[in-house]
Write a protein that holds these residues in place. Structure first.
Motif, PDB file in Angstrom:
ATOM      1  N   SER A  68       1.020  -1.189   0.051  1.00 25.60           N
ATOM      2  CA  SER A  68       0.010  -0.091   0.086  1.00 25.60           C
ATOM      3  C   SER A  68       0.764   1.370  -0.008  1.00 25.60           C
ATOM      4  O   SER A  68       0.726   2.085  -0.677  1.00 25.60           O
ATOM      5  CB  SER A  68      -1.025   0.142   1.252  1.00 25.60           C
ATOM      6  N   THR A 140      -7.311  -0.408  -2.958  1.00 27.38           N
ATOM      7  CA  THR A 140      -7.776   0.775  -2.359  1.00 27.38           C
ATOM      8  C   THR A 140      -6.910   1.998  -2.131  1.00 27.38           C
ATOM      9  O   THR A 140      -6.900   3.026  -2.050  1.00 27.38           O
ATOM     10  CB  THR A 140      -8.491   0.289  -1.009  1.00 27.38           C
ATOM     11  N   GLN A 175     -12.658  10.171   1.120  1.00 22.14           N
ATOM     12  CA  GLN A 175     -12.321   8.925   0.541  1.00 22.14           C
ATOM     13  C   GLN A 175     -13.264   8.098   1.207  1.00 22.14           C
ATOM     14  O   GLN A 175     -13.838   7.224   0.823  1.00 22.14           O
ATOM     15  CB  GLN A 175     -10.870   8.299   1.101  1.00 22.14           C
ATOM     16  N   TYR A 179     -17.639   4.706   1.792  1.00 20.57           N
ATOM     17  CA  TYR A 179     -17.822   3.371   2.555  1.00 20.57           C
ATOM     18  C   TYR A 179     -19.456   3.259   2.850  1.00 20.57           C
ATOM     19  O   TYR A 179     -19.959   2.354   2.784  1.00 20.57           O
ATOM     20  CB  TYR A 179     -17.024   3.209   3.721  1.00 20.57           C
ATOM     21  N   GLN A 520     -15.630   6.779  -5.114  1.00 19.79           N
ATOM     22  CA  GLN A 520     -15.117   5.922  -4.403  1.00 19.79           C
ATOM     23  C   GLN A 520     -16.210   4.852  -3.851  1.00 19.79           C
ATOM     24  O   GLN A 520     -15.667   3.579  -3.847  1.00 19.79           O
ATOM     25  CB  GLN A 520     -14.610   6.567  -3.184  1.00 19.79           C
ATOM     26  N   THR A 523     -15.673   2.279  -6.718  1.00 19.00           N
ATOM     27  CA  THR A 523     -14.705   1.119  -6.460  1.00 19.00           C
ATOM     28  C   THR A 523     -14.928   0.224  -5.141  1.00 19.00           C
ATOM     29  O   THR A 523     -14.547  -0.835  -5.400  1.00 19.00           O
ATOM     30  CB  THR A 523     -13.151   2.205  -5.973  1.00 19.00           C
ATOM     31  N   LEU A 524     -15.433   0.664  -4.123  1.00 24.27           N
ATOM     32  CA  LEU A 524     -15.766  -0.227  -3.023  1.00 24.27           C
ATOM     33  C   LEU A 524     -16.711  -1.319  -3.309  1.00 24.27           C
ATOM     34  O   LEU A 524     -16.725  -2.185  -2.901  1.00 24.27           O
ATOM     35  CB  LEU A 524     -16.153   0.811  -1.771  1.00 24.27           C
ATOM     36  N   ASP A 527     -15.027  -4.022  -5.071  1.00 23.08           N
ATOM     37  CA  ASP A 527     -14.187  -4.748  -4.394  1.00 23.08           C
ATOM     38  C   ASP A 527     -15.066  -5.683  -3.551  1.00 23.08           C
ATOM     39  O   ASP A 527     -14.680  -6.708  -3.099  1.00 23.08           O
ATOM     40  CB  ASP A 527     -13.304  -3.767  -3.232  1.00 23.08           C
ATOM     41  N   GLN A 545     -10.529  -2.643   3.528  1.00 25.53           N
ATOM     42  CA  GLN A 545     -10.702  -1.374   2.517  1.00 25.53           C
ATOM     43  C   GLN A 545     -10.493  -0.261   3.514  1.00 25.53           C
ATOM     44  O   GLN A 545      -9.893   0.619   3.011  1.00 25.53           O
ATOM     45  CB  GLN A 545     -12.171  -1.417   1.946  1.00 25.53           C
ATOM     46  N   SER A 549      -7.190   2.751   2.898  1.00 29.22           N
ATOM     47  CA  SER A 549      -7.913   3.923   2.603  1.00 29.22           C
ATOM     48  C   SER A 549      -6.740   4.855   3.649  1.00 29.22           C
ATOM     49  O   SER A 549      -6.387   5.833   3.192  1.00 29.22           O
ATOM     50  CB  SER A 549      -9.237   4.502   2.860  1.00 29.22           C
TER      51      SER A 549
END
Length: 757
Positions: A68, A140, A175, A179, A520, A523-524, A527, A545, A549
């Motif tokens: 990461s 992420t 970011q 979620y 975002q 993207t989540l 995933d 996740q 981030s």
């Protein structure tokens, strides 16, 4: 933006399935009614699960942190460079597999404790869920947080650096708002079988192939090499090569060979320069200008995108330049996101701002002239409007039935997907948790806006978040089903421009919260679908996740500060980088949009009786063109009209607002070789080598960029800052007669400084 049409996507996955010898995977259920409705998913995703596998392990924390950090630093580094690079997830998959299996062999079988929490250093063999969770955390983290754009622009152009605490809160809230949205919407955008999220299927094959140990070790590449040896040999070769175009001989990245015939002719430079002109027939030997995705993305999508580039920059730009349409030559460079007055003088909005960075109307009116865009930059917005409505229209006419059916079944809970049923073995995260998390992030968003002068009132933040919710539902559904979705940041800029005129920071922040939350969330959700395919417990997914981030945001910020402090003169335009690699193209484009939609406002720049009033016609044109194609598909059904995607074409036409049109020729060559010739006539070779080759090339190029930043360009210390030896291949230099050669050996003469920024 790229389209993955269903047929092309499924063919790709069939080829991968063959390459991975998927028949060796044991299925527990073979009854048709107990498998996925989607044929590609049935072939790729196994109906197996081991509920005893541990996902969050000591190895997960160590490896996810390592990669990461690496990924977030590399992405942030390339944000400021001319060359664009990526951090390959395939490299992460391969390297984490090698390190994870090694750790399983050498780590002692004992536990460590932190308070009441205990974890085994070595819970057993490195397993597939643990491996996939590392990749999810890294994917992420390995990006450039959108909030970095705000922090960079305010630092470079407004000379205002938001302190560390405010910066972190800004990064994390932008970011993490996604979620809460992803958690609430996962029931409709993840669980239904029709919500495929196509790109994840390649990952599923990759993980299953690697953890099918006997097959993975027995599969041999060229010269009898293993997958790992092949990857590292190609990766190292690309790592060595990239030192030439990225450091020692940048001219190899900007080969404007036609311009060399008459380098000081203004028309030749404006048309053929790959560095600052149209780049017609130019090419580049820098792999980052091509990218591994050209080897496996659907050919129709690539041709639409590259076709748009050719039409706009190889056909329209030369016509505009030679005929001086809309006084194009007045602005010196044909491609720049900077604003000018009508006489070609650079417009610097900083001179017309109040202390709170809002526009001072009196000062602006006293200038006696209005800010203008270069013709090609103005057309960028027209193309963006076309791309937006063309995407919605294309999906409605060609995929509307599929989307409607999917939503009806999702809302009605009909025919629950078998993979969603299998996930019942794990505790779900309550919706209330996600809602509470979203509420906390929203509260922090309002706080950071009020305390750190982002110019957005609390009600403006509500509008931004509502806009994100409205955009997320349809766009994520389109992306999940069809494989592509539009970029919608232009809408947030427009809305805020009309809502809060004269406030550039507000426009940037509104766009960040309105657009990034949606992006975002997308993207989540993708995933989460990968986690469903891999049968990863939902709570482990959430931890992974969130961890990615946090790590990514921290090191995005650290890298940004290091680069700005080391390269500020090159990035803010007060100095010139001799090698032509530090241009700050990303911040300049972002700041240009903030001036147009924020400081000046769309009502001033795009008013109906103004010179840019035509831009709004893009909305109507984009909506009509796909409808015409749909009508043609009914009259001539044998022609694959859906392959012509005006949204992607328009995206290509507006893809280079700051120049550097250098990878078109190379991308066309690679696309035709891999996606046409090899895929059609040597499919076994294509399915065996393409993805691992793409991963190795991208990873090698990314590592070169990281090495140059850390050890050559002063990324960690001013003492580690070195210039390559000056020679013909790497320097912008005068010829002694007041004329200058640019980095691509196109030149300028007299007071005309086209070869220099």
């Amino acid at each position: 933006m790229s389209e993955k049409q269903d047929l092309d996507a499924e063919k790709d996955f069939y080829a991968l399935e063959k390459a991975g010898n998927h028949d060796s995977i044991t299925h527990l259920d073979e009854e048709p009614q107990e498998n996925s409705k989607i044929e590609a998913v049935r072939l790729v995703v196994p109906l197996t699960d081991d509920t005893d596998l541990v996902c969050i392990t000591f190895r997960f924390w160590v490896l996810s942190l390592l990669f990461s950090i690496m990924g977030s630093v590399i992405y942030q580094y390339y944000y400021f460079r001319v060359a664009s690079g990526t951090f390959s997830i395939y490299f992460v998959n391969l390297a984490s597999y090698a390190l994870g299996t090694s750790m399983a062999k050498i780590l002692p079988n004992k536990s460590i404790s932190i308070g009441s929490y205990s974890m085994s250093l070595n819970p057993g063999p490195f397993n597939i869920k643990e491996h996939a969770l590392i990749g999810i955390a890294v994917s992420t983290a390995a990006t450039s947080a959108y909030a970095i754009d705000i922090l960079t622009v305010t630092d470079l152009f407004l000379k205002h650096r938001i302190n560390t605490l405010g910066s972190f809160v800004l990064i994390f809230t932008t970011q993490c708002l996604g979620y809460g949205m992803a958690g609430v919407l996962r029931k409709y955008l993840v669980y239904p079988a029709e919500m495929v999220w196509w790109t994840n299927l390649v990952q599923v094959v990759f993980y299953n192939a690697m953890h099918n140990t006997d097959e993975f070790k027995s599969k041999k590449m060229i010269r009898g090499w293993s997958y790992m040896k092949y990857f590292w040999v190609v990766c190292f070769s690309m790592f060595v090569w990239q030192f030439l175009p990225q450091f020692l001989a940048p001219i190899l990245g900007f080969i404007s060979w036609i311009c060399w015939i008459k380098p000081f002719d203004m028309n030749m430079w404006g048309i053929f320069s790959t560095y600052s002109g149209g780049g017609v027939l130019g090419f580049s030997l820098d792999w980052t200008s091509i990218g591994g995705s050209t080897m496996w993305l659907p050919l129709s999508a690539q041709l639409c995108n590259l076709g748009g580039v050719v039409v706009s920059y190889w056909i329209m730009l030369p016509i505009f330049w030679v005929l001086n349409i809309w006084d194009m030559k007045t602005f010196v460079k044909p491609l720049t996101p900077s604003l000018f007055f009508s006489n070609g003088t650079r417009f610097r909005v900083q001179e017309y701002l109040n202390p709170d960075y809002s526009l001072n109307e009196e000062l602006y009116k006293a200038a006696g002239d209005t800010a203008m865009m270069t013709p090609m930059y103005a057309l960028e917005f027209f193309y963006a409007f076309v791309a937006l409505t063309a995407c919605l229209s294309h999906v409605f006419w060609f995929h509307g039935g599929t989307i409607l059916k999917s939503w009806r079944e999702a809302v009605g809970h009909k025919d629950e997907d078998v993979h969603a049923k299998m996930m019942r073995a794990y505790p779900e995260i309550p919706q209330l948790w996600y809602a509470g998390f979203y509420a906390v992030m929203f509260g922090l968003s309002v706080m950071v806006s009020e305390v750190y002068g982002l110019q957005i009132p609390w009600w403006g933040m509500i509008v931004a978040c509502l806009l994100a919710w409205v955009l997320t539902l349809p766009i994520c559904a389109m992306t999940a089903i069809t494989g592509y979705g539009p970029g919608l940041n232009i809408i947030t800029e427009l809305v805020c421009g009309y809502m809060l005129p004269g406030k550039p920071i507000a426009n940037m922040a509104f766009k960040c919260y309105g657009y990034t939350a949606m992006y975002q969330c997308m993207t989540l959700l993708s995933d989460l679908k990968l986690g469903l395919y891999m049968k990863i417990p939902p709570r482990s997914m959430f931890v992974s996740q969130l961890w990615g981030s946090i790590v990514g945001g921290v090191f995005n910020y650290i890298t940004m500060i290091a680069i700005i402090d080391a390269q500020r003169p090159y990035l803010d335009g007060t100095g010139h980088d001799p090698a032509g690699l530090w241009t700050g193209a990303g911040p300049n484009v972002f700041w240009g949009s903030a001036q147009i939609f924020g400081a000046l406002g769309p009502q001033r720049m795009f008013n109906s009786d103004g010179i840019y009033g035509y831009a709004y016609w893009g909305f109507l044109i984009g909506a009509i063109l796909p409808f015409i194609l749909w009508l043609l598909s009914k009259k001539y059904p044998k022609v694959k009209w859906e392959k012509i995607n005006f949204s992607i074409i328009a995206g290509g036409m507006g893809g280079f607002p700051n120049g550097f049109i250098r990878g078109v020729t190379g991308s066309l060559i690679v696309a035709f070789v891999f996606r046409y010739w090899l895929y059609r006539y040597h499919k076994n070779w294509w399915s065996k080598y393409t993805f691992i080759l793409s991963a190795a090339l991208d990873t090698g190029a990314a590592f070169t960029g990281l090495f140059l930043f850390v050890f050559i360009s002063g990324g960690i210390s001013d003492k580690l800052m070195f210039d390559a030896p000056s020679w013909w291949g790497n320097y912008v230099f005068p010829d002694g007669n007041g004329e200058f050669y640019g980095i691509d050996r196109c030149g300028s003469s007299g007071n005309w400084t086209g070869g220099l920024p």
